[in-house]
Design an enzyme around this catalytic site. Structure first.
Site, PDB file in Angstrom:
ATOM      1  N   HIS A 175      -2.512  -3.341  -3.405  1.00 61.08           N
ATOM      2  CA  HIS A 175      -3.877  -3.157  -2.909  1.00 61.08           C
ATOM      3  C   HIS A 175      -4.834  -2.999  -4.097  1.00 61.08           C
ATOM      4  O   HIS A 175      -5.946  -3.529  -4.096  1.00 61.08           O
ATOM      5  CB  HIS A 175      -3.921  -1.917  -2.003  1.00 61.08           C
ATOM      6  CG  HIS A 175      -5.111  -1.869  -1.095  1.00 61.08           C
ATOM      7  ND1 HIS A 175      -5.440  -0.750  -0.391  1.00 61.08           N
ATOM      8  CD2 HIS A 175      -6.050  -2.810  -0.787  1.00 61.08           C
ATOM      9  CE1 HIS A 175      -6.541  -1.012   0.326  1.00 61.08           C
ATOM     10  NE2 HIS A 175      -6.917  -2.237   0.100  1.00 61.08           N
TER      11      HIS A 175
ATOM     12  N   GLU B 205       2.608  -0.843   4.519  1.00 58.38           N
ATOM     13  CA  GLU B 205       2.303   0.523   4.082  1.00 58.38           C
ATOM     14  C   GLU B 205       3.611   1.260   3.806  1.00 58.38           C
ATOM     15  O   GLU B 205       4.524   1.249   4.633  1.00 58.38           O
ATOM     16  CB  GLU B 205       1.555   1.293   5.182  1.00 58.38           C
ATOM     17  CG  GLU B 205       0.125   0.848   5.426  1.00 58.38           C
ATOM     18  CD  GLU B 205      -0.884   1.514   4.484  1.00 58.38           C
ATOM     19  OE1 GLU B 205      -0.469   2.317   3.608  1.00 58.38           O
ATOM     20  OE2 GLU B 205      -2.080   1.211   4.636  1.00 58.38           O
TER      21      GLU B 205
ATOM     22  N   THR C 210       0.432   5.183   1.943  1.00 58.60           N
ATOM     23  CA  THR C 210      -0.384   5.746   3.016  1.00 58.60           C
ATOM     24  C   THR C 210      -1.316   6.852   2.527  1.00 58.60           C
ATOM     25  O   THR C 210      -2.365   7.071   3.123  1.00 58.60           O
ATOM     26  CB  THR C 210       0.525   6.340   4.106  1.00 58.60           C
ATOM     27  OG1 THR C 210       1.440   7.249   3.488  1.00 58.60           O
ATOM     28  CG2 THR C 210       1.304   5.243   4.815  1.00 58.60           C
TER      29      THR C 210
ATOM     30  N   HIS D 202       0.839  -1.208   0.000  1.00 61.31           N
ATOM     31  CA  HIS D 202       0.000   0.000   0.000  1.00 61.31           C
ATOM     32  C   HIS D 202       0.871   1.254   0.000  1.00 61.31           C
ATOM     33  O   HIS D 202       2.040   1.198   0.370  1.00 61.31           O
ATOM     34  CB  HIS D 202      -0.807   0.098   1.301  1.00 61.31           C
ATOM     35  CG  HIS D 202      -1.667  -1.054   1.621  1.00 61.31           C
ATOM     36  ND1 HIS D 202      -3.015  -1.069   1.369  1.00 61.31           N
ATOM     37  CD2 HIS D 202      -1.401  -2.253   2.228  1.00 61.31           C
ATOM     38  CE1 HIS D 202      -3.542  -2.206   1.804  1.00 61.31           C
ATOM     39  NE2 HIS D 202      -2.582  -2.943   2.324  1.00 61.31           N
TER      40      HIS D 202
ATOM     41  N   ASP E 121      -3.570   2.020  -4.966  1.00 57.85           N
ATOM     42  CA  ASP E 121      -2.218   2.061  -4.405  1.00 57.85           C
ATOM     43  C   ASP E 121      -1.528   0.701  -4.522  1.00 57.85           C
ATOM     44  O   ASP E 121      -2.215  -0.317  -4.607  1.00 57.85           O
ATOM     45  CB  ASP E 121      -2.253   2.530  -2.936  1.00 57.85           C
ATOM     46  CG  ASP E 121      -3.081   1.650  -2.011  1.00 57.85           C
ATOM     47  OD1 ASP E 121      -4.183   1.233  -2.412  1.00 57.85           O
ATOM     48  OD2 ASP E 121      -2.615   1.361  -0.893  1.00 57.85           O
TER      49      ASP E 121
HETATM   50 ZN   LIG Z   1      -4.013   0.522   0.419  1.00 58.29          ZN
END
Ligand SMILES: [Zn+2]
Length: 235
Positions: A136, A94, A31, A29, A146
């Site tokens: 993601h 992340e 953020t 991912h 993302d």
């Molecule tokens: Zn994400």
């Protein structure tokens, strides 16, 4: 973990993995927040009900928020292959990056170096296959974008930490065949997701910034991916 400097930053947002086994996927991912500190605060706020296992800041510092044995809350609605509860199956990482807030700045070199070390360690310890490291956006087409077009998937694949395919021989564009191959690779093809969302998610990862109708290169890449890396993950 060898050579990895990990800071503990525990989040209260986690549960048990529902299938009772260890992770067999990794979801990456960004953020999409101003800075790493604001992201850490949100990922540890009980009211936000979101978390991840690791956050890597722009300087390459790795923070562990949730133990790998537990289920962090990063994936949300979506699917990959036959896996519908992606949180129970995955480790969520992340990357601190403001994304659309600041015109998608590139990922920092130190951040990518740290990600490679962390992924290498995770994949070895849990025996996770490179094709099970996904975006993601892969598992939630149309809903999530993302880590985005600026993320270097090819670089990860060259180190055996994800997969990549360059277009080979062109194939005639055929929407039904494209969707069939996309589903075999893992994309959540189904009536609830429009074809263009699947195509956009695929291109975000394998043909960043390419636009226009389905073409021969899209076909060549998705066919090679489905053939070489068919998704065998199950619930
Ligand atoms: Zn994400």
């Amino acid at each position: 973990m060898r050579g990895l400097n990990i800071f503990l930053h525990p989040s209260p947002n986690f549960g048990r993995r529902r299938h009772g086994r260890g992770p067999d996927m990794v979801v990456l991912h960004h953020t999409a927040m101003r800075d790493a500190a604001s992201a850490l605060a949100r990922l540890c706020d009980p009211a936000a009900e979101v978390s991840c296992h690791y956050l890597i800041d722009e300087r390459g510092h790795i923070f562990r928020l949730v133990d790998e044995a537990l289920r962090a809350w990063h994936a949300g609605a979506g699917r990959w292959g036959r896996v519908e509860d992606v949180n129970s199956h995955s480790i969520g990482i992340e990357l601190a990056n403001p994304g659309p807030l600041k015109g998608h700045p590139p990922y920092a070199a130190a951040q990518m170096d740290a990600l490679e070390l962390l992924l290498d360690d995770i994949l070895k310890r849990h025996r996770i296959a490179p094709q099970a490291v996904i975006a993601h956006s892969d598992m939630a087409p149309g809903r999530k974008a993302d880590p985005g077009a600026g993320f270097d998937w090819r670089r990860l694949a060259l180190r055996g930490l994800s997969v990549w395919c360059a277009p080979g021989e062109q194939h005639k564009p055929d929407e039904a065949a494209f969707l069939e191959q996309a589903a075999a690779f893992g994309y959540p093809v189904g009536e609830d997701i429009p074809t263009h969302a699947i195509l956009d998610a695929f291109r975000l990862r394998f043909r960043p910034r390419h636009q226009g109708p389905l073409d021969g290169d899209d076909m060549a890449i998705i066919m090679a991916l489905a053939q070489t890396y068919p998704c065998r993950l199950g619930p």
